[in-house]
Design a protein around this motif. Structure first.
Motif, PDB file in Angstrom:
ATOM      1  N   UNK A 108      34.150  82.765 -46.952  1.00 22.50           N
ATOM      2  CA  UNK A 108      34.269  83.423 -48.258  1.00 22.50           C
ATOM      3  C   UNK A 108      35.163  84.665 -48.211  1.00 22.50           C
ATOM      4  N   UNK A 109      36.181  84.675 -49.043  1.00 23.76           N
ATOM      5  CA  UNK A 109      37.103  85.800 -49.117  1.00 23.76           C
ATOM      6  C   UNK A 109      38.303  85.670 -48.199  1.00 23.76           C
ATOM      7  N   UNK A 110      38.291  84.681 -47.282  1.00 22.78           N
ATOM      8  CA  UNK A 110      39.414  84.497 -46.367  1.00 22.78           C
ATOM      9  C   UNK A 110      40.547  83.727 -47.062  1.00 22.78           C
ATOM     10  N   UNK A 111      41.701  83.658 -46.405  1.00 21.15           N
ATOM     11  CA  UNK A 111      42.880  83.023 -46.978  1.00 21.15           C
ATOM     12  C   UNK A 111      42.700  81.510 -47.054  1.00 21.15           C
ATOM     13  N   UNK A 112      42.761  80.918 -48.232  1.00 20.63           N
ATOM     14  CA  UNK A 112      42.609  79.462 -48.336  1.00 20.63           C
ATOM     15  C   UNK A 112      43.796  78.733 -47.717  1.00 20.63           C
ATOM     16  N   UNK A 113      43.572  77.464 -47.390  1.00 17.05           N
ATOM     17  CA  UNK A 113      44.637  76.634 -46.835  1.00 17.05           C
ATOM     18  C   UNK A 113      45.531  76.106 -47.953  1.00 17.05           C
ATOM     19  N   UNK A 114      46.843  76.188 -47.723  1.00 13.65           N
ATOM     20  CA  UNK A 114      47.805  75.660 -48.685  1.00 13.65           C
ATOM     21  C   UNK A 114      48.958  75.013 -47.934  1.00 13.65           C
ATOM     22  N   UNK A 115      49.360  73.835 -48.374  1.00 13.04           N
ATOM     23  CA  UNK A 115      50.535  73.151 -47.833  1.00 13.04           C
ATOM     24  C   UNK A 115      51.471  72.853 -48.995  1.00 13.04           C
ATOM     25  N   UNK A 116      52.710  73.315 -48.872  1.00 15.38           N
ATOM     26  CA  UNK A 116      53.690  73.104 -49.933  1.00 15.38           C
ATOM     27  C   UNK A 116      55.004  72.627 -49.341  1.00 15.38           C
ATOM     28  N   UNK A 117      55.670  71.718 -50.029  1.00 17.44           N
ATOM     29  CA  UNK A 117      56.983  71.257 -49.593  1.00 17.44           C
ATOM     30  C   UNK A 117      58.050  72.259 -50.023  1.00 17.44           C
ATOM     31  N   UNK A 118      58.912  72.610 -49.075  1.00 16.05           N
ATOM     32  CA  UNK A 118      60.043  73.486 -49.386  1.00 16.05           C
ATOM     33  C   UNK A 118      61.350  72.710 -49.440  1.00 16.05           C
ATOM     34  N   UNK A 119      61.325  71.479 -48.945  1.00 18.34           N
ATOM     35  CA  UNK A 119      62.463  70.569 -49.061  1.00 18.34           C
ATOM     36  C   UNK A 119      61.917  69.150 -49.198  1.00 18.34           C
ATOM     37  N   UNK A 129      65.780  66.146 -45.563  1.00 18.49           N
ATOM     38  CA  UNK A 129      64.496  66.018 -44.863  1.00 18.49           C
ATOM     39  C   UNK A 129      63.362  66.493 -45.758  1.00 18.49           C
ATOM     40  N   UNK A 130      62.153  66.119 -45.394  1.00 20.77           N
ATOM     41  CA  UNK A 130      60.953  66.731 -45.969  1.00 20.77           C
ATOM     42  C   UNK A 130      60.510  67.862 -45.048  1.00 20.77           C
ATOM     43  N   UNK A 131      60.299  69.055 -45.605  1.00 25.14           N
ATOM     44  CA  UNK A 131      59.849  70.219 -44.837  1.00 25.14           C
ATOM     45  C   UNK A 131      58.739  70.907 -45.617  1.00 25.14           C
ATOM     46  N   UNK A 132      57.657  71.227 -44.925  1.00 29.53           N
ATOM     47  CA  UNK A 132      56.556  71.902 -45.580  1.00 29.53           C
ATOM     48  C   UNK A 132      56.292  73.279 -44.996  1.00 29.53           C
ATOM     49  N   UNK A 133      55.563  74.078 -45.738  1.00 29.49           N
ATOM     50  CA  UNK A 133      55.095  75.366 -45.219  1.00 29.49           C
ATOM     51  C   UNK A 133      53.593  75.429 -45.420  1.00 29.49           C
TER      52      UNK A 133
END
Length: 200
Positions: free
Chosen positions: A16-27, A35-39
């Motif tokens: 609780x209160x910590x940074x949630x997980x997120x995956x996003x494509x930047x390419x 290519x496909x690239x994520x962060x």
């Protein structure tokens, strides 16, 4: 091989209160990129993770100082279901190893972050060290209660020289002897890192 690593996916519960997980494509190839690239954005204490002593003791070792020899080798999975707090009395009745992992009954997938789970009494941490345990693993998100601020379990492990592996996925793993491989990301200067944990 048995994978004892928690799944990481969008919406996975975190402290609780910590940074949630997120995956996003930047390419994306579909949008014309080559290519496909994520962060990823997340906490270092995501899912199955290794605590460095610096996480709970300001003079403690950082992640790169945790010896790999502690994280690979023979281990013992202990069935600790029904224990609200891990005590010396309980430990005296179980077989231990240099790497001891405790299944408390936590499911491998959390629908919500658990607020109640087994914590470790400081005397139990010292007893484990006295029995030659160097790595303590648990399917719980912490060795101290959710609301603890002074972290007596963590600090007892630090004083005893025992490293902590939290958030294991041990549901369905029979108690017994295995070989453990639990390698964190090589994050220099970090307080913790996600781990891919395997039993063989």
């Amino acid at each position: 091989m048995l994978d004892i690593t928690r799944r990481i996916y969008p919406g996975v519960p975190v402290w609780p209160g910590d940074t949630p997980y997120s995956y996003q494509l930047t390419a994306q190839i579909a949008q014309g990129d080559s290519v496909n690239v994520g962060k990823i954005t997340t906490t270092t204490h995501l899912g199955t993770h290794l605590d460095a002593p610096w996480h709970y003791v300001d003079t403690g070792e950082k992640l790169e100082s945790v010896p790999l020899s502690v994280l690979v080798g023979p281990c013992r999975v202990v069935d600790a279901r029904g224990q609200k707090a891990l005590s010396v009395a309980f430990l005296k009745g179980v077989e231990l190893a240099e790497r001891s992992l405790f299944f408390t009954g936590q499911p491998n997938d959390w629908a919500d972050f658990p607020h109640h789970f087994m914590h470790v009494e400081p005397e139990a941490a010292r007893y484990l060290a006295g029995q030659g345990v160097r790595l303590f693993g648990t399917d719980c998100p912490s060795v101290d209660p959710l609301t603890s601020k002074d972290l007596p379990g963590h600090k007892a492990f630090a004083q005893a020289g025992v490293y902590i592996l939290e958030g294991l996925a041990l549901e369905g793993v029979p108690a017994g002897t295995y070989e453990l491989l639990a390698l964190p990301l090589r994050l220099e200067g970090a307080d913790a890192a996600p781990v891919r944990a395997i039993l063989r």
